[in-house]
Motif scaffolding. Structure first.
Motif, PDB file in Angstrom:
ATOM      1  N   ASP A 173     -16.524 -45.863  -2.528  1.00 23.80           N
ATOM      2  CA  ASP A 173     -16.792 -44.331  -2.800  1.00 23.80           C
ATOM      3  C   ASP A 173     -17.388 -43.560  -1.691  1.00 23.80           C
ATOM      4  O   ASP A 173     -17.505 -42.407  -1.937  1.00 23.80           O
ATOM      5  CB  ASP A 173     -17.900 -44.458  -3.755  1.00 23.80           C
ATOM      6  CG  ASP A 173     -17.506 -44.726  -5.309  1.00 23.80           C
ATOM      7  OD1 ASP A 173     -16.184 -44.804  -5.529  1.00 23.80           O
ATOM      8  OD2 ASP A 173     -18.248 -45.528  -5.829  1.00 23.80           O
ATOM      9  N   LEU A 183     -13.818 -40.691   1.067  1.00 26.19           N
ATOM     10  CA  LEU A 183     -13.975 -40.860  -0.456  1.00 26.19           C
ATOM     11  C   LEU A 183     -12.939 -41.966  -1.302  1.00 26.19           C
ATOM     12  O   LEU A 183     -12.213 -42.639  -0.292  1.00 26.19           O
ATOM     13  CB  LEU A 183     -13.333 -39.633  -1.021  1.00 26.19           C
ATOM     14  CG  LEU A 183     -12.314 -39.109  -0.624  1.00 26.19           C
ATOM     15  CD1 LEU A 183     -10.869 -39.592  -1.187  1.00 26.19           C
ATOM     16  CD2 LEU A 183     -11.932 -37.490  -1.268  1.00 26.19           C
ATOM     17  N   ASN A 184     -13.291 -42.244  -2.279  1.00 24.40           N
ATOM     18  CA  ASN A 184     -12.340 -43.395  -2.993  1.00 24.40           C
ATOM     19  C   ASN A 184     -11.106 -42.846  -3.581  1.00 24.40           C
ATOM     20  O   ASN A 184     -11.155 -41.859  -4.683  1.00 24.40           O
ATOM     21  CB  ASN A 184     -13.071 -43.852  -4.180  1.00 24.40           C
ATOM     22  CG  ASN A 184     -12.657 -45.076  -4.925  1.00 24.40           C
ATOM     23  OD1 ASN A 184     -11.450 -45.401  -4.546  1.00 24.40           O
ATOM     24  ND2 ASN A 184     -13.576 -45.919  -5.383  1.00 24.40           N
ATOM     25  N   LYS A 204      -9.996 -43.075  -7.349  1.00 24.05           N
ATOM     26  CA  LYS A 204     -10.675 -42.311  -8.647  1.00 24.05           C
ATOM     27  C   LYS A 204      -9.770 -41.006  -8.675  1.00 24.05           C
ATOM     28  O   LYS A 204      -9.680 -40.015  -7.849  1.00 24.05           O
ATOM     29  CB  LYS A 204     -11.867 -42.058  -8.340  1.00 24.05           C
ATOM     30  CG  LYS A 204     -12.819 -43.217  -8.326  1.00 24.05           C
ATOM     31  CD  LYS A 204     -14.244 -42.855  -8.403  1.00 24.05           C
ATOM     32  CE  LYS A 204     -15.318 -44.406  -8.651  1.00 24.05           C
ATOM     33  NZ  LYS A 204     -16.772 -43.757  -8.762  1.00 24.05           N
ATOM     34  N   ASN A 232     -10.360 -37.009  -7.037  1.00 23.50           N
ATOM     35  CA  ASN A 232     -11.339 -37.151  -6.015  1.00 23.50           C
ATOM     36  C   ASN A 232     -10.761 -36.125  -4.695  1.00 23.50           C
ATOM     37  O   ASN A 232     -11.557 -35.309  -4.184  1.00 23.50           O
ATOM     38  CB  ASN A 232     -11.544 -38.477  -5.186  1.00 23.50           C
ATOM     39  CG  ASN A 232     -12.662 -39.079  -5.858  1.00 23.50           C
ATOM     40  OD1 ASN A 232     -13.585 -38.495  -6.777  1.00 23.50           O
ATOM     41  ND2 ASN A 232     -13.218 -40.160  -5.476  1.00 23.50           N
ATOM     42  N   GLY A 290     -17.889 -38.338  -2.380  1.00 19.77           N
ATOM     43  CA  GLY A 290     -17.775 -39.231  -1.170  1.00 19.77           C
ATOM     44  C   GLY A 290     -18.920 -38.896  -0.482  1.00 19.77           C
ATOM     45  O   GLY A 290     -19.881 -38.501  -0.598  1.00 19.77           O
TER      46      GLY A 290
END
Length: 240
Positions: A168, A218-219, A222, A225, A236
């Motif tokens: 994340d 960031l992920n 997901k 995002n 993130g």
């Protein structure tokens, strides 16, 4: 802020080669290609100019060559060629799934499959609404695709460098190995370098710091995002 207007008009996304393998240890996942194409399309539909740097770890890493007797420089060139394979796969998916005009620019000339990297040409493609995929890293051994991302982001005057990962954001330790690792929402370049928090390698971090390019970790797994990031929503971890 206007909900429909992106905070960042030109961004560079760093995608790891490992992401291309999906749930496997090797190769290219058709599911990931479809997924990432739709995620990128959501940015494109908001008028964002998108550049992408791709790793090649799902196929070959330069350091892996040392284990089988290949010298580091040769291994790094092999890794660069792996990024070209990933770039062509992503180009095909973007044009088929998302119906987005795309150009692959390679730092190693191979005119039959990609355009040679020329900075002004890359910027022109972005201005014409084409997604630009940078392949073959910097074209030099001993430099990572992290460094290539920072270099290309500076060259095209990107307003944000997005590092797409499987976690994340930034943590004090690897959260996949230590569940008690602390999440870091925001950090300065210098603090990340001093504390040796491996957001990107030190060369890349220093380059972003000198050129004042914020890095957002960031992920990528997901959905939504990437769009949240370019719209300026909290997602993130930010290095600035």
């Amino acid at each position: 802020m206007d909900a429909e207007k992106p905070e960042y008009q030109r961004v560079l996304i760093k995608l790891s080669g490992e992401a291309f393998a999906g749930d496997e240890d090797y190769g290219i996942s058709p599911d990931f290609l479809e997924y990432i194409s739709r995620e990128i399309k959501s940015l494109y539909q908001h008028g964002v100019q998108i550049a992408i740097v791709i790793g090649g770890g799902n196929i070959f890493r330069g350091v892996e060559g040392l284990e089988i007797g290949i010298d580091r420089a040769t291994g790094d060139y092999m890794g660069m060629l792996a990024t070209v394979i990933n770039a062509l796969a992503l180009q095909s998916a973007l044009e088929r799934v998302a119906q987005i005009p795309t150009r692959v620019l390679s730092a190693i000339e191979m005119r039959q499959v990609a355009e040679p990297y020329i900075r002004r040409r890359a910027i022109r493609h972005l201005e014409k609404g084409r997604v630009v995929i940078f392949a073959a890293g910097t074209g030099n051994p001993f430099f990572s695709t992290d460094t290539a991302s920072a270099l290309r982001a500076a060259e095209i005057s990107a307003q944000l460098l997005i590092k797409a990962t499987k976690v994340d954001g930034i943590y004090t330790e690897d959260p996949l190995k230590n569940p008690k690792a602390e999440f870091i929402e925001e950090i300065t370049y210098l603090e990340a370098i001093t504390r040796d928090i491996r957001v990107m390698d030190h060369t890349a971090m220093t380059m972003c710091m000198e050129n004042k390019i914020p890095i957002l970790v960031l992920n990528i797994k997901k959905p939504g995002n990437l769009l949240k990031a370019v719209m300026g929503q909290k997602v993130g971890s930010l290095v600035k």
